[in-house]
Design an enzyme around this catalytic site. Structure first.
Site, PDB file in Angstrom:
ATOM      1  N   SER A   1      46.108  76.328  40.978  1.00 15.42           N
ATOM      2  CA  SER A   1      46.913  75.656  41.640  1.00 15.42           C
ATOM      3  C   SER A   1      47.667  76.485  41.972  1.00 15.42           C
ATOM      4  O   SER A   1      48.094  77.714  41.445  1.00 15.42           O
ATOM      5  CB  SER A   1      47.129  75.350  40.550  1.00 15.42           C
ATOM      6  OG  SER A   1      48.392  74.222  41.485  1.00 15.42           O
TER       7      SER A   1
ATOM      8  N   LYS B   1      44.228  75.025  45.803  1.00 14.99           N
ATOM      9  CA  LYS B   1      45.353  74.058  46.388  1.00 14.99           C
ATOM     10  C   LYS B   1      46.901  74.213  45.841  1.00 14.99           C
ATOM     11  O   LYS B   1      46.950  75.322  45.688  1.00 14.99           O
ATOM     12  CB  LYS B   1      45.075  73.451  44.650  1.00 14.99           C
ATOM     13  CG  LYS B   1      46.504  72.365  44.312  1.00 14.99           C
ATOM     14  CD  LYS B   1      46.117  71.555  43.312  1.00 14.99           C
ATOM     15  CE  LYS B   1      47.619  71.535  42.321  1.00 14.99           C
ATOM     16  NZ  LYS B   1      47.125  70.249  41.662  1.00 14.99           N
TER      17      LYS B   1
ATOM     18  N   LYS C   1      50.827  73.906  46.648  1.00 19.38           N
ATOM     19  CA  LYS C   1      51.725  73.534  46.498  1.00 19.38           C
ATOM     20  C   LYS C   1      52.675  72.928  47.456  1.00 19.38           C
ATOM     21  O   LYS C   1      52.527  74.124  48.411  1.00 19.38           O
ATOM     22  CB  LYS C   1      53.032  73.454  45.181  1.00 19.38           C
ATOM     23  CG  LYS C   1      52.057  73.556  43.918  1.00 19.38           C
ATOM     24  CD  LYS C   1      52.342  72.013  43.892  1.00 19.38           C
ATOM     25  CE  LYS C   1      51.885  72.768  41.856  1.00 19.38           C
ATOM     26  NZ  LYS C   1      51.766  70.821  41.313  1.00 19.38           N
TER      27      LYS C   1
ATOM     28  N   ASP D   1      49.192  69.887  46.618  1.00 18.85           N
ATOM     29  CA  ASP D   1      49.545  68.921  46.047  1.00 18.85           C
ATOM     30  C   ASP D   1      51.061  68.659  46.352  1.00 18.85           C
ATOM     31  O   ASP D   1      52.076  69.891  46.154  1.00 18.85           O
ATOM     32  CB  ASP D   1      49.181  69.751  44.135  1.00 18.85           C
ATOM     33  CG  ASP D   1      50.209  68.503  43.611  1.00 18.85           C
ATOM     34  OD1 ASP D   1      50.373  67.262  43.828  1.00 18.85           O
ATOM     35  OD2 ASP D   1      49.581  68.695  41.849  1.00 18.85           O
TER      36      ASP D   1
ATOM     37  N   GLU E   1      47.471  65.355  46.806  1.00 22.20           N
ATOM     38  CA  GLU E   1      47.481  65.056  45.524  1.00 22.20           C
ATOM     39  C   GLU E   1      49.208  63.985  45.828  1.00 22.20           C
ATOM     40  O   GLU E   1      50.086  65.321  46.134  1.00 22.20           O
ATOM     41  CB  GLU E   1      47.492  66.273  44.410  1.00 22.20           C
ATOM     42  CG  GLU E   1      47.683  65.739  43.333  1.00 22.20           C
ATOM     43  CD  GLU E   1      47.553  67.128  42.435  1.00 22.20           C
ATOM     44  OE1 GLU E   1      46.709  68.291  42.520  1.00 22.20           O
ATOM     45  OE2 GLU E   1      47.371  66.585  41.261  1.00 22.20           O
TER      46      GLU E   1
ATOM     47  N   ASP F   1      47.853  61.955  40.711  1.00 26.09           N
ATOM     48  CA  ASP F   1      48.327  62.647  39.484  1.00 26.09           C
ATOM     49  C   ASP F   1      49.142  61.454  38.514  1.00 26.09           C
ATOM     50  O   ASP F   1      48.716  60.938  38.171  1.00 26.09           O
ATOM     51  CB  ASP F   1      48.651  64.361  40.129  1.00 26.09           C
ATOM     52  CG  ASP F   1      49.417  64.936  38.912  1.00 26.09           C
ATOM     53  OD1 ASP F   1      49.401  64.275  37.420  1.00 26.09           O
ATOM     54  OD2 ASP F   1      49.267  65.669  38.841  1.00 26.09           O
TER      55      ASP F   1
ATOM     56  N   LYS G   1      44.635  63.915  33.698  1.00 20.42           N
ATOM     57  CA  LYS G   1      45.575  65.187  32.461  1.00 20.42           C
ATOM     58  C   LYS G   1      45.560  64.701  31.340  1.00 20.42           C
ATOM     59  O   LYS G   1      46.216  63.555  31.610  1.00 20.42           O
ATOM     60  CB  LYS G   1      47.283  65.008  33.292  1.00 20.42           C
ATOM     61  CG  LYS G   1      46.843  66.173  34.532  1.00 20.42           C
ATOM     62  CD  LYS G   1      48.556  66.366  35.161  1.00 20.42           C
ATOM     63  CE  LYS G   1      48.152  67.634  36.404  1.00 20.42           C
ATOM     64  NZ  LYS G   1      49.244  67.757  36.759  1.00 20.42           N
TER      65      LYS G   1
ATOM     66  N   GLY H   1      46.166  69.945  35.853  1.00 17.81           N
ATOM     67  CA  GLY H   1      46.422  71.520  34.269  1.00 17.81           C
ATOM     68  C   GLY H   1      48.092  71.523  34.386  1.00 17.81           C
ATOM     69  O   GLY H   1      48.784  70.845  35.691  1.00 17.81           O
TER      70      GLY H   1
END
Ligand code: OSB
Ligand code: MG
Length: 372
Positions: free
Chosen positions: A136, A162, A164, A189, A214, A239, A263, A291
């Site tokens: 990420s 991934k 952001k 995400d 996400e 998520d 998670k 994570g």
């Protein structure tokens, strides 16, 4: 198994590189480590709450109080038949799943050590001997920095990237990433940065053939995600809004997502994480392990979780060195050139706690015993 003592410990460690999401930038982590003690053995857990209540409502300072005043008293001195008992004993605490889950995970680790089993075996995992790993990557100051970071992670072997995103750091940036890396497994995400008013913009993501988008919409929403998913080709991955098996079942029924991120802390521990996993498996929804910038203990718990059979997609569990100059476990978590983490067969979470180093980064501790 009777828990005789619970030790809360707060550690503070700077990140190797700041981590920026749509909700904040983090330079250092304040993490609560949980030790549960019974008959001379210790089990270890990590509370995955952030430093601020921006990902969800939990944060380190509040999690400490919940763990101390509400979670610990409900399990200290009780005769537990199995670690599965922790979840029902603490379930009527509303919210605060990360605080509950950190203690629950520590009891699973203790149970594994008592039985001489690796944690992955104790939770019913072991579907694979290596877990597939992605990374990420946070929002950077420049697109050039992002491209450089992606190149480094791909060279290390990671199987998917991934990135952001947030309004202002989305389509243009993804377009440049896709131009430079047309073939890679890429996902984005948003950490709840959009609303249904952004539907037209989010539909433009389809041209980038992302693996998934996400949590684009509100942290506590499932219904709008279903409305959005019906209009997107890109699979939605949930998520933040999946805090329990009940939520997972509702999201599936509404067709709100094609993929789920699990998670451990967000759902309150291993017992509930397994139920979310099983519900997704039965519905044909693949899952992956998310994570929360964990230190080594939480990281090792994630590795155990990701050996359950339906964790078929690369997760956000990556090498210790991406986060820490030195981790609180030895050896640190490392990845293979194939972008996997090999599972370990030692009893419990599989790594040793580096007590001297952990002591050196500890800012407070409190030891709790059963009330007379
Ligand atoms: O949304 O997955 C998330 C980190 C902090 C809070 C939320 C998230 C994340 C990550 C980082 O994406 C995952 C990791 O590398 O630990
Ligand atoms: Mg996320």
């Amino acid at each position: 198994m009777k828990i005789e003592r619970i030790v809360l410990r707060q550690i503070r460690m700077p990140l190797v590189h700041f981590f920026e999401t749509s909700f904040s930038r983090t330079y250092a982590r304040d993490i609560i480590i949980i030790e549960v003690v019974s008959e001379g053995l210790s089990g270890w857990g990590e509370i995955t709450a952030g430093e601020n209540p921006f990902y969800n409502e939990e944060w380190t300072a509040a999690a400490w109080l919940i763990a101390k005043d509400y979670v610990a008293p409900r399990i200290l001195g009780k005769e537990l038949a199995t670690a599965s008992d922790v979840d029902p004993l603490t379930r009527h605490i509303r919210g605060h799943n990360m605080a509950r889950g950190g203690v629950e995970a520590a009891v699973w680790d203790l149970q594994a050590r008592r039985n001489g089993n690796p944690l992955w075996k104790e939770i019913g995992g072991g579907a694979r001997t290596e877990i597939p790993c992605g990374v990420s990557i946070g929002i950077q100051d420049t697109v050039e920095q992002l491209l450089e970071k992606i190149g480094i992670e791909l060279a290390a072997g990671y199987q998917r990237i991934k990135m952001k995103i947030k309004p202002g750091w989305d389509l243009d940036v993804i377009r440049q990433v896709r131009e430079r890396f047309p073939q890679i497994r890429l996902m984005a995400d948003a950490n709840s940065a959009y609303t249904l008013n952004d539907t037209a913009r989010l539909k433009q993501l389809d041209e980038f053939y992302l693996m998934m988008i996400e949590q684009p919409l509100a942290h506590d929403d499932i219904i709008d995600h279903a409305v959005l998913q019906a209009q997107l080709q890109t699979p939605v991955c949930l998520d933040e809004c999946i805090r329990s098996e009940h939520h997972a079942a509702q999201a599936i029924r509404l067709k709100a997502c094609g993929i789920m991120n699990i998670k451990l802390g967000r759902v309150g521990g291993f017992a509930e994480a397994k139920r979310v996993h099983d519900t997704c498996a039965a519905a044909g929804i693949p899952v992956w392990c998310g994570g929360m910038l964990e230190a080594g203990i939480g990281r090792a718990h994630n590795i155990a979780l990701a050996t359950l059979p339906n964790f078929t997609l690369p997760g956000d569990v990556s090498a210790s060195s991406r986060y820490w100059k030195r981790d609180i476990i030895v050896p640190p978590v490392e990845i293979t050139p194939n972008g996997t983490i090999a599972i370990r067969n030692e009893p419990g979470f599989g790594y040793d706690v580096d007590h001297d180093f952990m002591d050196s980064v500890t800012v407070r501790t409190e030891s709790l015993s059963p009330q007379a």
